[in-house]
Design a protein around this motif. Structure first.
Motif, PDB file in Angstrom:
ATOM      1  N   SER A   1       0.850  -1.194   0.000  1.00 31.21           N
ATOM      2  CA  SER A   1       0.000   0.000   0.000  1.00 31.21           C
ATOM      3  C   SER A   1       0.882   1.239   0.000  1.00 31.21           C
ATOM      4  O   SER A   1       2.115   1.155   0.142  1.00 31.21           O
ATOM      5  CB  SER A   1      -0.893   0.007   1.241  1.00 31.21           C
ATOM      6  OG  SER A   1      -0.082   0.024   2.420  1.00 31.21           O
ATOM      7  N   LEU A   2       0.256   2.392  -0.154  1.00 29.00           N
ATOM      8  CA  LEU A   2       1.005   3.646  -0.072  1.00 29.00           C
ATOM      9  C   LEU A   2       1.770   3.725   1.251  1.00 29.00           C
ATOM     10  O   LEU A   2       2.939   4.131   1.288  1.00 29.00           O
ATOM     11  CB  LEU A   2       0.060   4.833  -0.237  1.00 29.00           C
ATOM     12  CG  LEU A   2       0.673   6.234  -0.194  1.00 29.00           C
ATOM     13  CD1 LEU A   2      -0.083   7.165  -1.122  1.00 29.00           C
ATOM     14  CD2 LEU A   2       0.659   6.800   1.222  1.00 29.00           C
ATOM     15  N   GLU A   3       1.128   3.338   2.347  1.00 27.65           N
ATOM     16  CA  GLU A   3       1.775   3.397   3.653  1.00 27.65           C
ATOM     17  C   GLU A   3       2.954   2.433   3.745  1.00 27.65           C
ATOM     18  O   GLU A   3       4.021   2.780   4.265  1.00 27.65           O
ATOM     19  CB  GLU A   3       0.746   3.087   4.753  1.00 27.65           C
ATOM     20  CG  GLU A   3      -0.346   4.125   4.901  1.00 27.65           C
ATOM     21  CD  GLU A   3      -1.478   3.972   3.883  1.00 27.65           C
ATOM     22  OE1 GLU A   3      -2.389   4.813   3.881  1.00 27.65           O
ATOM     23  OE2 GLU A   3      -1.445   2.994   3.089  1.00 27.65           O
ATOM     24  N   TYR A   4       2.766   1.221   3.233  1.00 25.88           N
ATOM     25  CA  TYR A   4       3.842   0.226   3.219  1.00 25.88           C
ATOM     26  C   TYR A   4       5.035   0.735   2.414  1.00 25.88           C
ATOM     27  O   TYR A   4       6.185   0.666   2.852  1.00 25.88           O
ATOM     28  CB  TYR A   4       3.304  -1.071   2.628  1.00 25.88           C
ATOM     29  CG  TYR A   4       4.294  -2.210   2.526  1.00 25.88           C
ATOM     30  CD1 TYR A   4       4.334  -3.203   3.501  1.00 25.88           C
ATOM     31  CD2 TYR A   4       5.165  -2.325   1.438  1.00 25.88           C
ATOM     32  CE1 TYR A   4       5.227  -4.269   3.398  1.00 25.88           C
ATOM     33  CE2 TYR A   4       6.057  -3.367   1.329  1.00 25.88           C
ATOM     34  CZ  TYR A   4       6.083  -4.345   2.319  1.00 25.88           C
ATOM     35  OH  TYR A   4       6.980  -5.379   2.208  1.00 25.88           O
ATOM     36  N   ASN A   5       4.753   1.249   1.228  1.00 31.51           N
ATOM     37  CA  ASN A   5       5.837   1.744   0.382  1.00 31.51           C
ATOM     38  C   ASN A   5       6.548   2.936   1.005  1.00 31.51           C
ATOM     39  O   ASN A   5       7.763   3.105   0.824  1.00 31.51           O
ATOM     40  CB  ASN A   5       5.287   2.118  -0.992  1.00 31.51           C
ATOM     41  CG  ASN A   5       4.844   0.908  -1.799  1.00 31.51           C
ATOM     42  OD1 ASN A   5       5.314  -0.201  -1.585  1.00 31.51           O
ATOM     43  ND2 ASN A   5       3.919   1.119  -2.720  1.00 31.51           N
ATOM     44  N   THR A   6       5.806   3.775   1.734  1.00 36.32           N
ATOM     45  CA  THR A   6       6.431   4.930   2.373  1.00 36.32           C
ATOM     46  C   THR A   6       7.345   4.500   3.511  1.00 36.32           C
ATOM     47  O   THR A   6       8.403   5.099   3.725  1.00 36.32           O
ATOM     48  CB  THR A   6       5.364   5.909   2.878  1.00 36.32           C
ATOM     49  OG1 THR A   6       4.478   6.251   1.808  1.00 36.32           O
ATOM     50  CG2 THR A   6       6.004   7.189   3.404  1.00 36.32           C
TER      51      THR A   6
ATOM     52  N   HIS B   1       4.249   5.780  -3.776  1.00 35.54           N
ATOM     53  CA  HIS B   1       5.483   5.973  -3.014  1.00 35.54           C
ATOM     54  C   HIS B   1       6.465   4.820  -3.173  1.00 35.54           C
ATOM     55  O   HIS B   1       7.459   4.772  -2.453  1.00 35.54           O
ATOM     56  CB  HIS B   1       5.190   6.188  -1.527  1.00 35.54           C
ATOM     57  CG  HIS B   1       4.411   7.424  -1.245  1.00 35.54           C
ATOM     58  ND1 HIS B   1       4.195   7.880   0.040  1.00 35.54           N
ATOM     59  CD2 HIS B   1       3.783   8.305  -2.063  1.00 35.54           C
ATOM     60  CE1 HIS B   1       3.458   8.975  -0.009  1.00 35.54           C
ATOM     61  NE2 HIS B   1       3.201   9.256  -1.273  1.00 35.54           N
ATOM     62  N   ALA B   2       6.187   3.863  -4.058  1.00 37.76           N
ATOM     63  CA  ALA B   2       7.187   2.829  -4.343  1.00 37.76           C
ATOM     64  C   ALA B   2       8.332   3.485  -5.099  1.00 37.76           C
ATOM     65  O   ALA B   2       8.108   4.274  -6.021  1.00 37.76           O
ATOM     66  CB  ALA B   2       6.578   1.700  -5.159  1.00 37.76           C
ATOM     67  N   GLN B   3       9.566   3.167  -4.711  1.00 38.01           N
ATOM     68  CA  GLN B   3      10.691   3.847  -5.340  1.00 38.01           C
ATOM     69  C   GLN B   3      11.923   2.964  -5.378  1.00 38.01           C
ATOM     70  O   GLN B   3      12.031   1.972  -4.645  1.00 38.01           O
ATOM     71  CB  GLN B   3      11.024   5.140  -4.594  1.00 38.01           C
ATOM     72  CG  GLN B   3      11.463   4.945  -3.157  1.00 38.01           C
ATOM     73  CD  GLN B   3      11.823   6.277  -2.492  1.00 38.01           C
ATOM     74  OE1 GLN B   3      12.857   6.369  -1.850  1.00 38.01           O
ATOM     75  NE2 GLN B   3      10.977   7.289  -2.621  1.00 38.01           N
ATOM     76  N   SER B   4      12.844   3.329  -6.263  1.00 41.41           N
ATOM     77  CA  SER B   4      14.124   2.623  -6.356  1.00 41.41           C
ATOM     78  C   SER B   4      15.182   3.610  -6.826  1.00 41.41           C
ATOM     79  O   SER B   4      14.866   4.660  -7.393  1.00 41.41           O
ATOM     80  CB  SER B   4      14.037   1.444  -7.327  1.00 41.41           C
ATOM     81  OG  SER B   4      13.833   1.916  -8.655  1.00 41.41           O
ATOM     82  N   THR B   5      16.452   3.272  -6.566  1.00 42.30           N
ATOM     83  CA  THR B   5      17.567   4.129  -6.996  1.00 42.30           C
ATOM     84  C   THR B   5      18.671   3.276  -7.609  1.00 42.30           C
ATOM     85  O   THR B   5      18.743   2.060  -7.377  1.00 42.30           O
ATOM     86  CB  THR B   5      18.155   4.917  -5.809  1.00 42.30           C
ATOM     87  OG1 THR B   5      18.679   3.988  -4.849  1.00 42.30           O
ATOM     88  CG2 THR B   5      17.127   5.807  -5.163  1.00 42.30           C
ATOM     89  N   THR B   6      19.508   3.940  -8.374  1.00 43.33           N
ATOM     90  CA  THR B   6      20.737   3.337  -8.877  1.00 43.33           C
ATOM     91  C   THR B   6      21.739   4.475  -9.082  1.00 43.33           C
ATOM     92  O   THR B   6      21.373   5.649  -8.982  1.00 43.33           O
ATOM     93  CB  THR B   6      20.497   2.581 -10.197  1.00 43.33           C
ATOM     94  OG1 THR B   6      21.679   1.865 -10.555  1.00 43.33           O
ATOM     95  CG2 THR B   6      20.126   3.538 -11.325  1.00 43.33           C
ATOM     96  N   TRP B   7      22.998   4.142  -9.298  1.00 38.34           N
ATOM     97  CA  TRP B   7      23.987   5.214  -9.477  1.00 38.34           C
ATOM     98  C   TRP B   7      24.974   4.857 -10.574  1.00 38.34           C
ATOM     99  O   TRP B   7      25.157   3.686 -10.919  1.00 38.34           O
ATOM    100  CB  TRP B   7      24.732   5.519  -8.168  1.00 38.34           C
ATOM    101  CG  TRP B   7      25.635   4.413  -7.674  1.00 38.34           C
ATOM    102  CD1 TRP B   7      25.271   3.384  -6.867  1.00 38.34           C
ATOM    103  CD2 TRP B   7      27.017   4.230  -7.978  1.00 38.34           C
ATOM    104  NE1 TRP B   7      26.356   2.563  -6.626  1.00 38.34           N
ATOM    105  CE2 TRP B   7      27.440   3.065  -7.293  1.00 38.34           C
ATOM    106  CE3 TRP B   7      27.945   4.942  -8.740  1.00 38.34           C
ATOM    107  CZ2 TRP B   7      28.751   2.599  -7.374  1.00 38.34           C
ATOM    108  CZ3 TRP B   7      29.242   4.481  -8.814  1.00 38.34           C
ATOM    109  CH2 TRP B   7      29.642   3.324  -8.128  1.00 38.34           C
ATOM    110  N   PHE B   8      25.606   5.893 -11.124  1.00 32.46           N
ATOM    111  CA  PHE B   8      26.641   5.725 -12.138  1.00 32.46           C
ATOM    112  C   PHE B   8      27.594   6.905 -12.040  1.00 32.46           C
ATOM    113  O   PHE B   8      27.332   7.897 -11.352  1.00 32.46           O
ATOM    114  CB  PHE B   8      26.003   5.651 -13.538  1.00 32.46           C
ATOM    115  CG  PHE B   8      25.210   6.867 -13.929  1.00 32.46           C
ATOM    116  CD1 PHE B   8      25.816   7.899 -14.650  1.00 32.46           C
ATOM    117  CD2 PHE B   8      23.873   6.988 -13.573  1.00 32.46           C
ATOM    118  CE1 PHE B   8      25.087   9.029 -15.013  1.00 32.46           C
ATOM    119  CE2 PHE B   8      23.144   8.120 -13.932  1.00 32.46           C
ATOM    120  CZ  PHE B   8      23.761   9.147 -14.645  1.00 32.46           C
ATOM    121  N   MET B   9      28.723   6.805 -12.725  1.00 32.41           N
ATOM    122  CA  MET B   9      29.706   7.886 -12.747  1.00 32.41           C
ATOM    123  C   MET B   9      29.552   8.717 -14.015  1.00 32.41           C
ATOM    124  O   MET B   9      29.288   8.197 -15.094  1.00 32.41           O
ATOM    125  CB  MET B   9      31.124   7.331 -12.691  1.00 32.41           C
ATOM    126  CG  MET B   9      31.470   6.608 -11.388  1.00 32.41           C
ATOM    127  SD  MET B   9      31.330   7.654  -9.936  1.00 32.41           S
ATOM    128  CE  MET B   9      32.573   8.903 -10.286  1.00 32.41           C
TER     129      MET B   9
END
Length: 441
Positions: A331-336, A429-437
């Motif tokens: 849910s929105l709350e779980y994802n937050t 509010h489900a989200q993910s990240t990644t990074w690069f140079m």
């Protein structure tokens, strides 16, 4: 009304003029609340024999204290009022009667010179063979330590006494350790931090519940305690929005700051329309779900999933399970909850598989030349089909991102090697990240 129940008026230094419930024994009024487990206020001192003696506060006209910080009865009013509000908050919001859930009260003991105060703030003390569990606080005139010149007065505030009450729940319900349990037991350092954070979280919620006109609700811990001393005596009060240690790292195991930061992000968010902005550790925005939902999630985690050795990783799993119990998995709350933990650098597995979390596709390392325009379109999977918002932190100077499309563009203005973190969030509010140079020559 019970025969010995008497409506009273108290004048506190921190709380102002407030209603109390006391008892009448036929001769005098006692600072004892028959409607809340006979919760009582005592003054502790040393008798002529040198041993500690507790004396119940009494009064002849049932009007308590004069509101000054030098008056012992006024501080007793502050302590009794704060504990009353803590009792009512847990009873009315969480359905819990007394700190133990069975209607038992925590009595309030004010300490005077010669009787040490644990930890320099109102403290929950466990039950022992010679006395029941209680809350202790300093009375006017007590010195904190032999090498310190200031006096320790006026610490019976709503958030600190409410926090001590909550620590009684954390100890009784989950077995979380107090500071006295941790020396020589490094495995208890993070559980202590979770317990200390629990105290401050619910102390703050008690402050909001009371909505007192003198001690107004905020997300600062012990702000009136700090203000009651000479300028420069104490550091600034702890800010839940910006604690001194707001990101979890393994080398700081006793810090409660990351948990307080998590709760603020969960309740208020990283950039609220009202309230203080709270920078996240991963650069991703978090939209809060409100005090009420955040507190209910933490309370359910505390009473259903926390245990003696709950550390940060376990607290994350516990609050996710609690959010799923209350509001549904993913849910929105779980994802937050998940987003707020990630925002303070606590991440891990999903205790409830599934969901429709979008994932940012890593674009790979990028090269650019200073003063030469660039364009990079980010991509993301979107199994839920909901609108996405893109973010980027650490971009080379001169570059910006379009939050709606994920297009990074602009002209680099400075050479250097830049670690760029990009992320995507959907409307639940489900989200993910990644990074690069990004290398700019």
């Amino acid at each position: 009304m019970a025969d010995d129940e008497a409506p009273a008026v108290g004048h506190g230094f921190h709380s102002g003029t407030v209603p109390l419930t006391t008892a009448y024994n036929g001769e005098t009024y006692e600072l004892k609340d028959p409607t809340r487990g006979n919760m009582s206020g005592y003054l502790d001192g040393r008798n002529s024999a040198g041993s500690v003696e507790s004396v119940l506060f009494t009064d002849t006209d049932n009007e308590w204290g004069d509101g000054t910080k030098s008056d012992k009865a006024s501080q007793a009013v502050d302590a009794q009022y704060a504990a009353t509000k803590a009792w009512d908050y847990f009873a009315n919001v969480h359905g819990r009667k007394g700190f133990d859930g069975e209607g038992r009260a925590l009595n309030l003991h004010g300490r005077i010179p010669g009787v040490p105060l644990p930890n320099g703030r109102p403290a929950y003390q466990k039950e022992r063979d010679d006395r029941p569990a209680r809350i202790t606080y300093a009375s006017p005139g007590q010195e904190r330590g032999k090498d310190v010149l200031y006096k320790q007065v006026d610490i019976a505030t709503l958030d600190l006494v409410g926090g001590a009450f909550a620590m009684g729940i954390a100890s009784t319900e989950a077995g979380l350790p107090s500071l006295d349990d941790t020396p020589g037991h490094p495995e208890l350092e993070e559980p202590y931090a979770i317990g200390a954070a629990t105290a401050d979280i619910f102390g703050t919620m008690v402050e909001f519940y009371a909505n007192n006109r003198v001690d107004r609700p905020d997300y600062l811990i012990g702000e009136r305690f700090t203000a009651g001393f000479p300028a420069g005596t104490f550091n600034d009060p702890v800010s839940m929005a910006k604690p001194s240690v707001g990101c979890w790292i393994t080398k700081i195991r006793t810090e409660k700051g990351p948990a307080l930061h998590f709760f603020y992000l969960l309740a208020v968010g990283s950039n609220p329309t009202e309230g203080e902005a709270s920078p996240t550790c991963n650069g991703m925005p978090v939209t809060g779900i409100g005090n009420d939902k955040a507190a209910k999630i933490w309370y359910r985690a505390l009473t259903e999933y926390f245990a003696e050795k709950t550390d940060y990783a376990a607290a994350r799993i516990a609050t996710l399970k609690a959010a799923a119990d209350l509001y549904g998995a993913h849910s929105l709350e779980y994802n937050t909850v998940n987003a707020a933990w990630s925002a303070v650098s606590v991440s891990g597995s999903n205790p409830i598989p599934g969901g429709q979390t979008p994932y940012t596709v890593n674009p790979g390392d990028q090269d650019a030349v200073v003063k030469t325009a660039v364009s990079l379109q980010l991509a993301a999977t979107n199994p839920g089909g909901r609108p996405l918002t893109y973010t980027a932190v650490g971009l080379p100077p001169g570059l910006t991102i379009d939050a709606a499309s994920g297009l990074i563009s602009g002209t680099p203005t400075k050479t250097g090697d830049y670690r760029v973190t990009v992320g995507v969030t959907d409307t639940l509010h489900a989200q993910s990240t990644t990074w690069f140079m990004w290398y700019v020559a």
